[in-house]
Design a protein around this motif. Structure first.
Motif, PDB file in Angstrom:
ATOM      1  N   ALA A 439       0.884  -1.108  -0.027  1.00  0.00           N
ATOM      2  CA  ALA A 439      -0.454   0.222  -0.160  1.00  0.00           C
ATOM      3  C   ALA A 439       0.708   1.115  -0.070  1.00  0.00           C
ATOM      4  O   ALA A 439       0.662   2.764  -0.421  1.00  0.00           O
ATOM      5  CB  ALA A 439      -0.935  -0.160   1.134  1.00  0.00           C
ATOM      6  N   SER A 440       1.837   1.158   0.818  1.00  0.00           N
ATOM      7  CA  SER A 440       2.399   2.760   0.916  1.00  0.00           C
ATOM      8  C   SER A 440       3.911   2.885  -0.221  1.00  0.00           C
ATOM      9  O   SER A 440       4.178   3.440  -0.787  1.00  0.00           O
ATOM     10  CB  SER A 440       3.668   2.349   1.814  1.00  0.00           C
ATOM     11  N   SER A 441       4.068   1.670  -0.740  1.00  0.00           N
ATOM     12  CA  SER A 441       5.196   1.163  -2.337  1.00  0.00           C
ATOM     13  C   SER A 441       3.980   1.950  -3.175  1.00  0.00           C
ATOM     14  O   SER A 441       4.173   2.358  -4.207  1.00  0.00           O
ATOM     15  CB  SER A 441       6.049   0.090  -2.584  1.00  0.00           C
ATOM     16  N   ARG A 442       2.567   1.764  -2.862  1.00  0.00           N
ATOM     17  CA  ARG A 442       1.278   2.479  -4.572  1.00  0.00           C
ATOM     18  C   ARG A 442       2.270   0.587  -5.395  1.00  0.00           C
ATOM     19  O   ARG A 442       2.073   1.598  -7.082  1.00  0.00           O
ATOM     20  CB  ARG A 442       1.206   3.497  -5.015  1.00  0.00           C
ATOM     21  N   GLN A 444       2.081  -1.483  -8.316  1.00  0.00           N
ATOM     22  CA  GLN A 444       0.533  -1.951  -8.883  1.00  0.00           C
ATOM     23  C   GLN A 444       0.047  -3.122  -9.105  1.00  0.00           C
ATOM     24  O   GLN A 444      -1.013  -3.132  -9.437  1.00  0.00           O
ATOM     25  CB  GLN A 444       1.368  -2.276 -10.749  1.00  0.00           C
ATOM     26  N   TRP A 446      -1.154  -4.297  -6.232  1.00  0.00           N
ATOM     27  CA  TRP A 446      -1.700  -3.568  -5.272  1.00  0.00           C
ATOM     28  C   TRP A 446      -3.469  -2.916  -5.553  1.00  0.00           C
ATOM     29  O   TRP A 446      -4.539  -3.068  -5.707  1.00  0.00           O
ATOM     30  CB  TRP A 446      -1.233  -3.264  -4.277  1.00  0.00           C
ATOM     31  N   ARG A 447      -2.432  -2.091  -6.279  1.00  0.00           N
ATOM     32  CA  ARG A 447      -3.818  -1.011  -7.357  1.00  0.00           C
ATOM     33  C   ARG A 447      -4.969  -1.918  -7.774  1.00  0.00           C
ATOM     34  O   ARG A 447      -5.945  -1.767  -7.914  1.00  0.00           O
ATOM     35  CB  ARG A 447      -3.429  -0.077  -8.358  1.00  0.00           C
TER      36      ARG A 447
END
Length: 468
Positions: A439-442, A444, A446-447
């Motif tokens: 989540a913190s590194s966004r 891809q 995860w998105r």
């Protein structure tokens, strides 16, 4: 469900029982694959098929199932002699009845997959697995030994067949059409041979261990393999059943197919990779917790086998994409190359020891990643480098989380915590690290996962009510 049942059965049965069943499965798995694969996959890949084509496949599969049943029954004494296990004679002759049941289920299962009716397949297979599990536990409780494992498979196959016929509504209404069957065989034949080679490289492990060692040693390896394959087969089955028909829909649009492959790979690697790395770290405590202390020798084997499955999504999805565009001959070529790599490694390792066999599986799995992605660059413009580039952030994050799990496990054991507590601490700390890092590194992937979940929620009755 199968993993839960295996956990209970392992406490009721002996390692020798699982070893004997693994010896039989070397031969029955080949026979079931001959019946279920090839033509069934050809029906799915065609998307729309005629009653004549479906009835022709049904006749061939049923005839093949009956022929293999008789052949395996007659070969039972030779199989028992090969392994030097007299108990295998009656066990093989019992297990042959799964073959005609599998033959009867092939076309209804293919028709449901062709319709993308995965709900019906899920209901049939979940209920069938439950029935088989219940019977196995009852028989094992009453001291029936290895036969409880055999009846589990037979009962599940029978119930599955009946439910697939009922839920699909399919009946053999067409006539036998030899030309149509030949057209299906042009796709299904190479795919069948490819699947046979894949099973050969897997079952060779059990064949060699059973022959060179004993049923007890093979039982330890079988439990480690079953534990590793529970998530691997779940993911592989899911990706194959969804991937092949969905990829087939966009098979004539290379850009969309490449996009679907890329998205599927990112999502599956994100979910699957940390699970297998985590299992590798906690393998021995996990084996002790699930199956009991007498199964501890399976722990190191599970670690190596779990690591060998880290890139399993790449194997499954690339082959599904190549199959979807009708290139079954390319799938066959890939399997031939993989067999030439895997079998020598396993054969040499078998003469060293059981742990060496698991190590050979790990090495061959890494090599097969290169092989399975070989044609993806040319066909879809999405080859090994691009796939590893998409998977690398997830793998790095999973490695970090696995390191946290190892530290948590070691600290808990040093503090004299109970085995369940130590495993929970390791798993919880790793999961928190993984999710927070993604989540913190966004990331891809995860998105992609959040987008996927939001889409599912918006289409659910609850989600639609909330939108209103």
């Amino acid at each position: 469900m199968q993993l839960v049942v295996t956990v209970v059965l392992a406490r009721l049965l002996q390692p020798e029982d699982f070893g004997l069943m693994a010896m039989v499965m070397v031969f029955t798995s080949f026979s079931v694959l001959l019946i279920e694969s090839g033509l069934g996959s050809a029906l799915v890949q065609r998307q729309t098929t005629s009653p004549d084509e479906e009835s022709s496949v049904f006749v061939v599969n049923l005839g093949l199932g009956c022929m293999l049943t008789v052949l395996l029954w007659l070969c039972a004494p030779a199989i028992a002699h090969f392994y030097r296990q007299p108990a295998l004679l009656s066990l093989v002759q019992l297990m042959v009845w799964v073959l005609p049941l599998s033959a009867l289920a092939t076309v209804p299962a293919a028709v449901l997959t062709q319709r993308l009716d995965f709900r019906s397949r899920m209901l049939a297979e979940l209920f069938a697995s439950g029935c088989g599990a219940g019977l196995a536990l009852l028989l094992a409780w009453h001291g029936q030994g290895v036969s409880s494992l055999a009846w589990q498979i037979i009962a599940a196959a029978g119930v599955r067949m009946l439910l697939l016929w009922y839920l699909s509504g399919w009946r053999p209404r067409g006539r036998f059409d030899a030309p149509a069957l030949v057209q299906l065989l042009r796709f299904g034949g190479p795919l069948l041979l490819a699947n046979l080679l894949n099973v050969a490289s897997t079952r060779l492990q059990s064949l060699l261990i059973g022959r060179l060692f004993d049923a007890r040693t093979l039982g330890f390896y079988a439990i480690a393999q079953d534990t590793q394959q529970a998530p691997a087969q779940f993911l592989g089955s899911l990706l194959n059943r969804v991937g092949l028909p969905m990829f087939s829909i966009v098979a004539n649009q290379p850009e969309k197919l490449a996009g679907a492959l890329r998205l599927s790979l990112r999502l599956s690697v994100f979910v699957f990779t940390p699970c297998m790395m985590g299992i590798a770290v906690i393998a021995t405590p996990l084996i002790r917790l699930l199956y009991g202390d007498n199964w501890a020798p399976a722990g190191p084997l599970l670690s190596l086998l779990a690591l060998s499955a880290v890139f399993w999504p790449l194997h499954v999805l690339n082959l599904a994409a190549v199959s979807a565009i009708g290139k079954a001959d390319l799938v066959l070529r890939l399997e031939i190359v993989k067999t030439l790599v895997t079998i020598p490694l396993v054969m040499v390792a078998a003469f060293i020891g059981v742990t060496a066999v698991a190590g050979a599986v790990f090495i061959s799995s890494l090599l097969c990643v290169v092989i399975n992605t070989w044609h993806s660059q040319r066909l879809f413009g999405y080859g090994l480098r691009a796939q590893l580039r998409d998977a690398l952030p997830t793998v790095v994050l999973a490695l970090m989380s696995t390191g946290v799990a190892a530290l948590g496990l070691r600290s808990s054991i040093a503090a004299s915590a109970s085995m369940p507590t130590a495993i929970f601490v390791a798993a919880f700390s790793a999961a928190c690290t993984y999710v927070i890092g993604a989540a913190s590194s966004r990331l891809q992937a995860w998105r992609d996962l959040l987008s996927f979940v939001r889409t599912l929620w918006s289409r659910s009755p609850a989600g639609q009510g909330e939108l209103k």
